[in-house]
Design a protein around this motif. Structure first.
Motif, short mmCIF file in Angstrom:
data_model
loop_
_atom_site.label_atom_id
_atom_site.label_comp_id
_atom_site.label_asym_id
_atom_site.label_seq_id
_atom_site.Cartn_x
_atom_site.Cartn_y
_atom_site.Cartn_z
N CYS A 7 0.81 -1.22 0.00
CA CYS A 7 0.00 0.00 0.00
C CYS A 7 0.84 1.27 0.00
CB CYS A 7 -0.94 0.01 1.20
SG CYS A 7 -0.10 0.05 2.80
N LEU A 8 2.17 1.14 0.05
CA LEU A 8 3.04 2.31 0.08
C LEU A 8 3.47 2.71 -1.33
CD1 LEU A 8 5.38 1.40 3.08
CD2 LEU A 8 3.50 3.04 3.09
N ASN A 9 3.52 3.99 -1.54
CA ASN A 9 4.14 4.53 -2.75
C ASN A 9 5.47 5.13 -2.33
OD1 ASN A 9 4.93 5.91 -5.04
ND2 ASN A 9 2.91 6.74 -5.49
N TYR A 10 6.57 4.40 -2.62
CA TYR A 10 7.88 4.80 -2.11
C TYR A 10 8.31 6.15 -2.65
CZ TYR A 10 7.78 -0.23 -1.27
OH TYR A 10 7.41 -1.49 -0.89
N GLU A 11 7.88 6.48 -3.84
CA GLU A 11 8.29 7.75 -4.43
C GLU A 11 7.64 8.95 -3.72
OE1 GLU A 11 7.45 7.66 -8.56
OE2 GLU A 11 8.91 6.07 -9.00
N LYS A 12 6.55 8.71 -3.00
CA LYS A 12 5.89 9.80 -2.28
C LYS A 12 6.21 9.80 -0.80
CE LYS A 12 1.95 10.59 -5.35
NZ LYS A 12 0.49 10.75 -5.45
N LEU A 13 7.23 9.04 -0.42
CA LEU A 13 7.70 9.09 0.97
C LEU A 13 8.75 10.19 1.09
CD1 LEU A 13 8.15 5.30 1.86
CD2 LEU A 13 6.44 6.86 2.81
N THR A 14 8.72 10.90 2.21
CA THR A 14 9.76 11.90 2.43
C THR A 14 11.07 11.20 2.77
OG1 THR A 14 9.21 12.05 4.78
CG2 THR A 14 8.06 13.54 3.27
N LEU A 15 12.15 11.95 2.69
CA LEU A 15 13.45 11.37 2.96
C LEU A 15 13.54 10.86 4.40
CD1 LEU A 15 16.29 10.81 1.90
CD2 LEU A 15 16.95 13.09 2.68
N GLU A 16 12.96 11.58 5.33
CA GLU A 16 13.00 11.16 6.73
C GLU A 16 12.25 9.83 6.92
OE1 GLU A 16 12.26 14.10 5.65
OE2 GLU A 16 13.92 15.33 6.40
N ALA A 17 11.06 9.72 6.29
CA ALA A 17 10.30 8.48 6.39
C ALA A 17 11.03 7.33 5.72
CB ALA A 17 8.92 8.67 5.76
N CYS A 18 11.70 7.59 4.60
CA CYS A 18 12.43 6.54 3.91
C CYS A 18 13.62 6.06 4.74
CB CYS A 18 12.89 7.06 2.55
SG CYS A 18 13.53 5.77 1.47
N LYS A 19 14.33 6.97 5.39
CA LYS A 19 15.43 6.59 6.25
C LYS A 19 14.94 5.75 7.43
CE LYS A 19 18.36 9.78 7.34
NZ LYS A 19 18.90 11.07 7.79
N ASP A 20 13.79 6.13 8.02
CA ASP A 20 13.22 5.36 9.13
C ASP A 20 12.80 3.98 8.65
OD1 ASP A 20 12.09 5.56 12.03
OD2 ASP A 20 10.46 4.72 10.82
N LEU A 21 12.25 3.91 7.44
CA LEU A 21 11.83 2.61 6.88
C LEU A 21 13.03 1.71 6.69
CD1 LEU A 21 9.21 2.06 4.12
CD2 LEU A 21 11.46 1.03 3.84
N ALA A 22 14.16 2.28 6.21
CA ALA A 22 15.35 1.46 5.96
C ALA A 22 15.92 0.88 7.25
CB ALA A 22 16.40 2.30 5.25
N LYS A 23 15.76 1.59 8.37
CA LYS A 23 16.29 1.12 9.65
C LYS A 23 15.27 0.31 10.44
CE LYS A 23 19.21 5.25 10.03
NZ LYS A 23 19.50 6.46 10.84
N ASN A 24 14.04 0.23 9.95
CA ASN A 24 12.97 -0.44 10.69
C ASN A 24 13.12 -1.95 10.55
OD1 ASN A 24 10.58 -1.25 11.90
ND2 ASN A 24 9.39 0.41 11.00
N ARG A 25 13.31 -2.64 11.67
CA ARG A 25 13.49 -4.09 11.64
C ARG A 25 12.20 -4.83 11.29
NH1 ARG A 25 17.24 -5.27 17.02
NH2 ARG A 25 19.03 -3.94 16.38
N ARG A 26 11.06 -4.17 11.47
CA ARG A 26 9.79 -4.83 11.14
C ARG A 26 9.50 -4.83 9.65
NH1 ARG A 26 8.82 -2.23 16.11
NH2 ARG A 26 8.34 -0.26 15.07
N ILE A 27 10.19 -4.00 8.89
CA ILE A 27 10.01 -3.94 7.45
C ILE A 27 10.91 -4.98 6.79
CG2 ILE A 27 10.22 -2.46 5.41
CD1 ILE A 27 7.98 -1.61 7.24
N PRO A 28 10.39 -5.78 5.88
CA PRO A 28 11.24 -6.77 5.17
C PRO A 28 12.39 -6.08 4.46
CG PRO A 28 8.91 -7.23 4.80
CD PRO A 28 8.97 -5.92 5.49
N PRO A 29 13.60 -6.68 4.45
CA PRO A 29 14.76 -6.04 3.80
C PRO A 29 14.53 -5.72 2.33
CG PRO A 29 15.46 -7.89 5.17
CD PRO A 29 13.96 -7.94 5.12
N GLY A 30 13.85 -6.60 1.61
CA GLY A 30 13.61 -6.33 0.21
C GLY A 30 12.79 -5.08 -0.01
N VAL A 31 11.82 -4.84 0.87
CA VAL A 31 10.99 -3.64 0.76
C VAL A 31 11.83 -2.40 1.04
CG1 VAL A 31 9.03 -2.42 1.76
CG2 VAL A 31 8.89 -4.87 1.35
N ALA A 32 12.72 -2.49 2.03
CA ALA A 32 13.59 -1.35 2.34
C ALA A 32 14.49 -1.01 1.17
CB ALA A 32 14.42 -1.66 3.58
#
Length: 562
Positions: free
Chosen positions: A428-453
């Motif tokens: 349900c996420l559109n990665y291109e419409k995520l802000t840089l701060e949200a994208c950085k938090d997503l990359a460090k989020n252990r609950r998010i699958p690595p492939g998605v990050a």
């Protein structure tokens, strides 16, 4: 009385009264006929005659009042409390003028003819006294006459003031009092294009609302039918407001007291028809949610629910988060299906628009807040979360940070989700419409699958690479001296006179911000690449036995991010 009782009357199969034939038959034509028939069947007259009366209005208590009237030589003290009972009993026993002069029915009719001089409380008491034998009161026409008198008091504006038409005409019949809402003073409010503040649902109620809540649902249904405003015929705003007030009071009563669920459902449908007629001209979006909560508590038909939800969906952009938090029916804390239906109605109404409107974007922000509120619900399924998040088109959101925050809360509240489910949720996420701060938090989020990050970071990098050439092309030529640049700026200001220097200064600041974002993104990419390399090396160390790590990664290297 010296004579023995020679008549036994069985009332409704529960009570038996011992009376005298001569006294009772002198006033009742029906008892006289029944006694004659029994005398013909019975050969011996030594035993007392036995007569059975079924469905007698008021039961044994009502028949006892009639017996006292007969034994008191046709005299009784009438009042608004016992009038309905004695009137219906007189009709049932045929105690009319053909049997005896100045009989019980004639006295009751004379008392009813003066009801337009009664006080409001007297008329209301008489209407309520009809409820135990409502069918008999309705069949005799008494209930309709009392209701007409009741609303005559309402139109008079004072509970103690008789209607102007009633003064001087004490023998006024029920036919002379029109039962249409137009003549009862309600048509002016419903036909007005502008709704006064007093007509709105949250405004002060009329003075008679609370008094009428003491009546049973069947009596209120009869009231609406007498006024010609029951079901789809309800076109009156004041009566609609009264029904909502009545239904709200009914839901607060104990279930043992309020048993007429069928009648309440009919009243709820009638209220919905009235609400749908006036729509947004008299009810705000919050008012419609208030209506939905009331009528849902007593039950409404599918047709009326669809009509009300469509009206709510068209005004969804005016709703607040508190409005959407409607309690569920047992499948969850909140009624998520309701919100999805409302969003579907709203999106359908906005499909013809070429570009996303501000109303659509406002609903997008509202749904993001709603997702964040329902995410901690342990009963909320993955499919339901995705359905709410994807119920709006992509153009309804300029930024997907709100969806990401709700997704993170959902993953934290549902730690037992599998990798496939967590991956599906990120759909349900559109990665291109995520802000840089949200994208950085997503990359460090252990609950998010690595492939998605990885996909999110790659999308951010592609977006910035596309914008980077534009930023370079917009830079001023270094070969030009500052003096020439300033002259060019001053000449452009002189030519257009619109302050172009300010616009260029703003562009320069934006370019600097973009450059700093690119640097931050490159740093985040390097950190992510290092983490992924460590993960790959760690998995290779366990692959000497059977090549499990190679099988897990599919033998392919990580994508080049930087």
């Amino acid at each position: 009385m010296n004579e023995l009782c020679d008549l036994k009357v069985h009332i409704n199969g529960h009570h038996t009264l011992h009376l005298h034939q001569s006294i009772m038959c002198a006033f009742s034509g029906r008892l006289r006929t029944m006694v004659k028939q029994e005398n013909k069947k019975k050969a011996s007259r030594k035993e007392a005659l036995s007569i059975k009366l079924g469905d007698f209005p008021g039961g044994a208590e009502g028949f006892e009042l009639v017996a006292r009237f007969c034994y008191n030589n046709g005299r009784v003290l009438l009042c608004p409390t016992n009038l309905p009972l004695l009137h219906c009993a007189a009709v049932f026993l045929e105690m009319n003028e053909e049997v005896c002069a100045c009989n019980l029915l004639a006295q009751a009719e004379a008392f009813v003819n003066g009801l337009y001089y009664w006080t409001w409380s007297d008329v209301l008491t008489a209407v309520k006294s009809c409820e135990p034998f409502a069918a008999a009161a309705d069949a005799s026409g008494l209930l309709e006459r009392l209701i007409s008198a009741l609303f005559s008091k309402i139109t008079a504006g004072s509970p103690e003031m008789p209607t102007a038409a009633g003064v001087g005409t004490p023998n006024r019949s029920s036919s002379s009092c029109s039962s249409s809402p137009d003549t009862l003073g309600f048509a002016r409010s419903s036909s007005s294009t502008k709704t006064p503040e007093s007509m709105r649902p949250c405004a002060g109620r009329e003075w008679w609302f609370d008094d009428m809540t003491s009546l049973s649902p069947h009596t209120i249904e009869k009231v609406m039918r007498v006024l010609g405003c029951y079901g789809i015929e309800n076109k009156n705003l004041i009566l609609t407001r009264f029904l909502l007030h009545y239904l709200r009071s009914a839901t607060r009563r104990p279930p043992a007291i309020c048993k007429d669920n069928g009648a309440l459902t009919g009243l709820a449908d009638t209220a919905v028809h009235g609400v749908a007629l006036v729509g947004g001209t008299a009810f705000s979006c919050r008012g419609l949610f208030w209506v939905l909560r009331i009528v849902s508590a007593v039950g409404i038909s599918r047709e009326c629910r669809h009509k009300l939800e469509r009206l709510m969906g068209l005004m969804l952009d005016q709703a607040t988060l508190d409005d959407l938090l409607v309690s569920g029916d047992g499948g969850g804390v909140y009624d998520v299906n309701l919100v999805m239906r409302l969003v579907r109605v709203f999106v359908g109404s906005e499909e013809e628009a070429e570009a996303p409107s501000q109303r659509m974007k406002k609903v997008g922000r509202l749904i993001d807040k709603y997702l964040g509120e329902i995410s901690p619900d342990h009963a909320l399924k993955v499919s339901k979360f995705l359905a709410v998040a994807e119920s709006l088109p992509d153009s309804a959101r300029d930024c997907y940070d709100g969806v990401y925050r709700a997704l993170d809360i959902y993953l934290e509240s549902h730690p037992a989700l599998s990798l496939e489910e967590r991956t599906a949720l990120c759909r349900c996420l559109n990665y291109e419409k995520l802000t840089l701060e949200a994208c950085k938090d997503l990359a460090k989020n252990r609950r998010i699958p690595p492939g998605v990050a990885v996909q999110a970071l790659a999308s951010q990098q592609c977006k910035l690479q596309i914008s980077k050439p534009t930023a370079v092309a917009a830079r001023p030529d270094p070969s030009r001296t500052p003096r020439r640049v300033s002259r060019a700026r001053s000449s452009s200001v002189d030519m257009d006179g619109s302050g172009g220097g300010d616009e260029k200064e703003l562009l320069r600041l934006n370019l600097q911000r973009m450059q700093s974002r690119v640097v931050e993104l490159e740093r985040a990419c390097k950190e992510m690449k290092g983490q992924m390399s460590k993960m790959a090396k760690g998995s290779k160390s366990f692959s000497f036995g059977g090549g499990a790590a190679c099988h897990q990664t599919g033998g392919r290297g990580l994508p080049r991010l930087c």
